[in-house]
Enzyme design. Structure first.
Site, PDB file in Angstrom:
ATOM      1  N   CYS A 115       3.271 -54.488 -17.681  1.00 64.26           N
ATOM      2  CA  CYS A 115       4.441 -54.790 -16.846  1.00 64.26           C
ATOM      3  C   CYS A 115       4.423 -54.066 -15.508  1.00 64.26           C
ATOM      4  O   CYS A 115       5.162 -54.429 -14.595  1.00 64.26           O
ATOM      5  CB  CYS A 115       5.719 -54.454 -17.596  1.00 64.26           C
ATOM      6  SG  CYS A 115       5.778 -55.204 -19.222  1.00 64.26           S
ATOM      7  N   HIS A 255      11.736 -53.462 -13.257  1.00 62.99           N
ATOM      8  CA  HIS A 255      11.100 -54.389 -14.187  1.00 62.99           C
ATOM      9  C   HIS A 255      12.140 -54.851 -15.193  1.00 62.99           C
ATOM     10  O   HIS A 255      12.935 -54.057 -15.690  1.00 62.99           O
ATOM     11  CB  HIS A 255       9.925 -53.702 -14.904  1.00 62.99           C
ATOM     12  CG  HIS A 255       9.445 -54.487 -16.081  1.00 62.99           C
ATOM     13  ND1 HIS A 255       9.067 -55.805 -15.979  1.00 62.99           N
ATOM     14  CD2 HIS A 255       9.313 -54.149 -17.398  1.00 62.99           C
ATOM     15  CE1 HIS A 255       8.715 -56.244 -17.182  1.00 62.99           C
ATOM     16  NE2 HIS A 255       8.855 -55.265 -18.051  1.00 62.99           N
ATOM     17  N   ASN A 285      11.554 -61.072 -20.404  1.00 60.55           N
ATOM     18  CA  ASN A 285      10.564 -60.136 -19.873  1.00 60.55           C
ATOM     19  C   ASN A 285       9.277 -60.911 -19.556  1.00 60.55           C
ATOM     20  O   ASN A 285       8.611 -61.386 -20.464  1.00 60.55           O
ATOM     21  CB  ASN A 285      10.300 -59.036 -20.913  1.00 60.55           C
ATOM     22  CG  ASN A 285       9.263 -58.014 -20.459  1.00 60.55           C
ATOM     23  OD1 ASN A 285       8.567 -58.216 -19.475  1.00 60.55           O
ATOM     24  ND2 ASN A 285       9.161 -56.928 -21.190  1.00 60.55           N
TER      25      ASN A 285
HETATM   26  N1  COA Z   1      17.487 -60.513 -34.204  1.00 64.08           N
HETATM   27  C1  COA Z   1      18.262 -59.903 -35.135  1.00 64.08           C
HETATM   28  N2  COA Z   1      18.016 -58.661 -35.566  1.00 64.08           N
HETATM   29  C2  COA Z   1      16.965 -58.024 -35.052  1.00 64.08           C
HETATM   30  C3  COA Z   1      16.124 -58.604 -34.082  1.00 64.08           C
HETATM   31  C4  COA Z   1      16.426 -59.902 -33.673  1.00 64.08           C
HETATM   32  N3  COA Z   1      15.690 -60.563 -32.736  1.00 64.08           N
HETATM   33  N4  COA Z   1      15.147 -57.708 -33.767  1.00 64.08           N
HETATM   34  C5  COA Z   1      15.378 -56.614 -34.488  1.00 64.08           C
HETATM   35  N5  COA Z   1      16.460 -56.803 -35.273  1.00 64.08           N
HETATM   36  C6  COA Z   1      17.062 -55.872 -36.212  1.00 64.08           C
HETATM   37  C7  COA Z   1      16.080 -54.863 -36.751  1.00 64.08           C
HETATM   38  O1  COA Z   1      15.361 -55.402 -37.846  1.00 64.08           O
HETATM   39  C8  COA Z   1      16.994 -53.742 -37.161  1.00 64.08           C
HETATM   40  O2  COA Z   1      17.566 -54.073 -38.410  1.00 64.08           O
HETATM   41  P1  COA Z   1      17.784 -52.932 -39.519  1.00 64.08           P
HETATM   42  O3  COA Z   1      18.744 -51.942 -38.874  1.00 64.08           O
HETATM   43  O4  COA Z   1      18.351 -53.697 -40.661  1.00 64.08           O
HETATM   44  O5  COA Z   1      16.430 -52.344 -39.756  1.00 64.08           O
HETATM   45  C9  COA Z   1      18.107 -53.800 -36.117  1.00 64.08           C
HETATM   46  O6  COA Z   1      18.038 -55.097 -35.526  1.00 64.08           O
HETATM   47  C10 COA Z   1      17.971 -52.782 -35.026  1.00 64.08           C
HETATM   48  O7  COA Z   1      16.637 -52.782 -34.567  1.00 64.08           O
HETATM   49  P2  COA Z   1      16.172 -51.890 -33.371  1.00 64.08           P
HETATM   50  O8  COA Z   1      14.715 -52.084 -33.170  1.00 64.08           O
HETATM   51  O9  COA Z   1      16.692 -50.495 -33.586  1.00 64.08           O
HETATM   52  O10 COA Z   1      16.975 -52.550 -32.159  1.00 64.08           O
HETATM   53  P3  COA Z   1      17.099 -52.053 -30.688  1.00 64.08           P
HETATM   54  O11 COA Z   1      18.503 -51.944 -30.342  1.00 64.08           O
HETATM   55  O12 COA Z   1      16.195 -50.888 -30.393  1.00 64.08           O
HETATM   56  O13 COA Z   1      16.507 -53.278 -29.874  1.00 64.08           O
HETATM   57  C11 COA Z   1      14.513 -53.921 -28.692  1.00 64.08           C
HETATM   58  C12 COA Z   1      15.162 -53.668 -30.042  1.00 64.08           C
HETATM   59  C13 COA Z   1      13.090 -54.320 -28.903  1.00 64.08           C
HETATM   60  C14 COA Z   1      15.293 -55.051 -28.024  1.00 64.08           C
HETATM   61  C15 COA Z   1      14.630 -52.628 -27.841  1.00 64.08           C
HETATM   62  O14 COA Z   1      14.168 -51.526 -28.581  1.00 64.08           O
HETATM   63  C16 COA Z   1      13.824 -52.704 -26.573  1.00 64.08           C
HETATM   64  O15 COA Z   1      14.127 -53.484 -25.688  1.00 64.08           O
HETATM   65  N6  COA Z   1      12.801 -51.854 -26.426  1.00 64.08           N
HETATM   66  C17 COA Z   1      11.967 -51.778 -25.263  1.00 64.08           C
HETATM   67  C18 COA Z   1      11.067 -52.945 -25.256  1.00 64.08           C
HETATM   68  C19 COA Z   1      10.237 -52.995 -24.037  1.00 64.08           C
HETATM   69  O16 COA Z   1      10.665 -52.604 -22.998  1.00 64.08           O
HETATM   70  N7  COA Z   1       9.032 -53.495 -24.207  1.00 64.08           N
HETATM   71  C20 COA Z   1       8.120 -53.781 -23.188  1.00 64.08           C
HETATM   72  C21 COA Z   1       7.802 -52.679 -22.289  1.00 64.08           C
HETATM   73  S1  COA Z   1       7.946 -53.375 -20.745  1.00 64.08           S
END
Ligand code: COA
Length: 328
Positions: A115, A255, A285
């Protein structure tokens, strides 16, 4: 050596026509529009058709950027294409774009910095122009991420979309253009976002493909924290180097990874939210393409005026991050 400044002379962007909405994803994996919207801010993302490929969008974005810069493709002497989803392993997507544009004078290559790739490209183009090795550089971010997304993994498949953005970089009068640029990486965090298959280490066979080794794997929670910290830190560093503060910033284009990351970075920097550009709801993204797409959307919407200070900051797999300050 004379100290030229380099600046952005023209921008462009391009998307595939296909749209994948949160409602579409609800039919594919166990997710909901409510979860995706509140946790990421994304409502839809573009998705290329199976017969479309990365360089097609890169070329369309580049043609716009070249036309708006008022130059000819033959004037370009450097093409830097940031992508983690190239058309093919060899030759570089940069070379394929060069041939299509007829930019035969250029040195062309790809930048693999996820990214952060576009800001890596801007930083390198700036150094090449100021060093007298390039007159007109074409910097592109182009991705078809949906090809490498595992549509059985709800934690990644809702995030990514396709698209391309481009900028022509060339000499500008002193006091304008790129005022400061910094790029960084830390390979110790390589397992935060990666695709193990397809290379010489992970290999490629019917088994690796059946296992989905070519798909992106991500530790979203940990990346979230590093992303916020790195983007805020590098933003402060480039502003300091440019002799500016966040109060001077007219437009902040981070980003687009997650609306909550954008909000947290803006909050850490104490930037007024009205200065922060966000298009994540519409595009998700798009990795290296997100900043040049955002920049072009701002330029064409008239949101950028001559003299405005624009701050750009990125973070991505590797991990990589970067910051650039421009006076338009
Ligand atoms: N729909 C429904 N539930 C979902 C889901 C989806 N698409 N994706 C994850 N979950 C669930 C998980 O399984 C978890 O359930 P559990 O509590 O029963 O285990 C719960 O939601 C929370 O998951 P978590 O991973 O803690 O969520 P989060 O708030 O951290 O959001 C991301 C996840 C990926 C959106 C977030 O961490 C993020 O944006 N991270 C950075 C990603 C990024 O920038 N990547 C590229 C670098 S540029």
């Amino acid at each position: 050596m004379s100290k030229l400044n380099s600046g952005i002379l023209g921008t462009g962007h391009s998307f595939p026509e296909g749209i994948l909405t949160n409602a579409d994803l609800e039919r594919i994996v166990d997710t909901s529009d409510e979860w995706i919207t509140t946790r990421t801010g994304i409502k839809q993302r573009r998705k290329a058709a199976p017969d479309e490929y990365t360089s097609q969008f890169a070329v369309r974005a580049s043609r716009q950027a070249i036309a708006r810069a008022g130059i000819d493709p033959a004037d370009i002497d450097l093409i830097l294409c940031a992508t983690v989803t190239p058309d093919q392993i060899l030759p570089s997507t940069g070379c394929l774009i060069q041939a299509e544009l007829g930019a035969h004078k250029a040195a062309a290559m790809d930048i693999v910095a996820a990214c952060s790739g576009f800001l890596y490209g801007l930083s390198l183009a700036d150094a090449m122009i100021r060093g007298g090795q390039s007159e007109y550089a074409l910097v592109i971010g182009a991705e078809i991420l949906t090809r490498y997304v595992d549509y059985t993994d709800r934690s990644t498949c809702v995030l990514f979309g396709d698209g391309a953005g481009a900028a022509v970089v060339g000499a500008v009068e002193s006091g304008r253009g790129i005022l400061a640029a910094k790029i960084r990486s830390d390979g110790r965090y390589q397992d935060q976002l990666y695709a193990p298959g397809g290379g010489t280490k992970g290999g490629f066979s019917a088994e690796t493909i059946a296992r989905g080794d070519h798909f992106f794997k991500m530790k979203g929670n940990e990346l979230f924290k590093i992303a916020v910290r790195s983007m805020a830190d590098i933003s402060r560093e480039v502003l300091l180097e440019a002799g500016l503060t966040t109060e001077d910033v007219k437009l902040f284009i981070p980003h687009q990874a997650n609306q909550r990351i954008t909000d947290a970075v803006a909050n850490k920097l104490n930037v007024d939210t009205s200065m922060v550009y966000s298009n994540i709801a519409m595009h998700g993204n798009t990795s290296s393409a997100s900043i040049p797409i955002g920049l072009d959307e701002c330029v064409t919407a008239g949101r950028v005026q001559k003299g405005d200070v624009i701050l750009m900051a990125s973070f991505g797999g590797g991990v990589t991050w970067g910051g650039v300050v421009v006076r338009w």
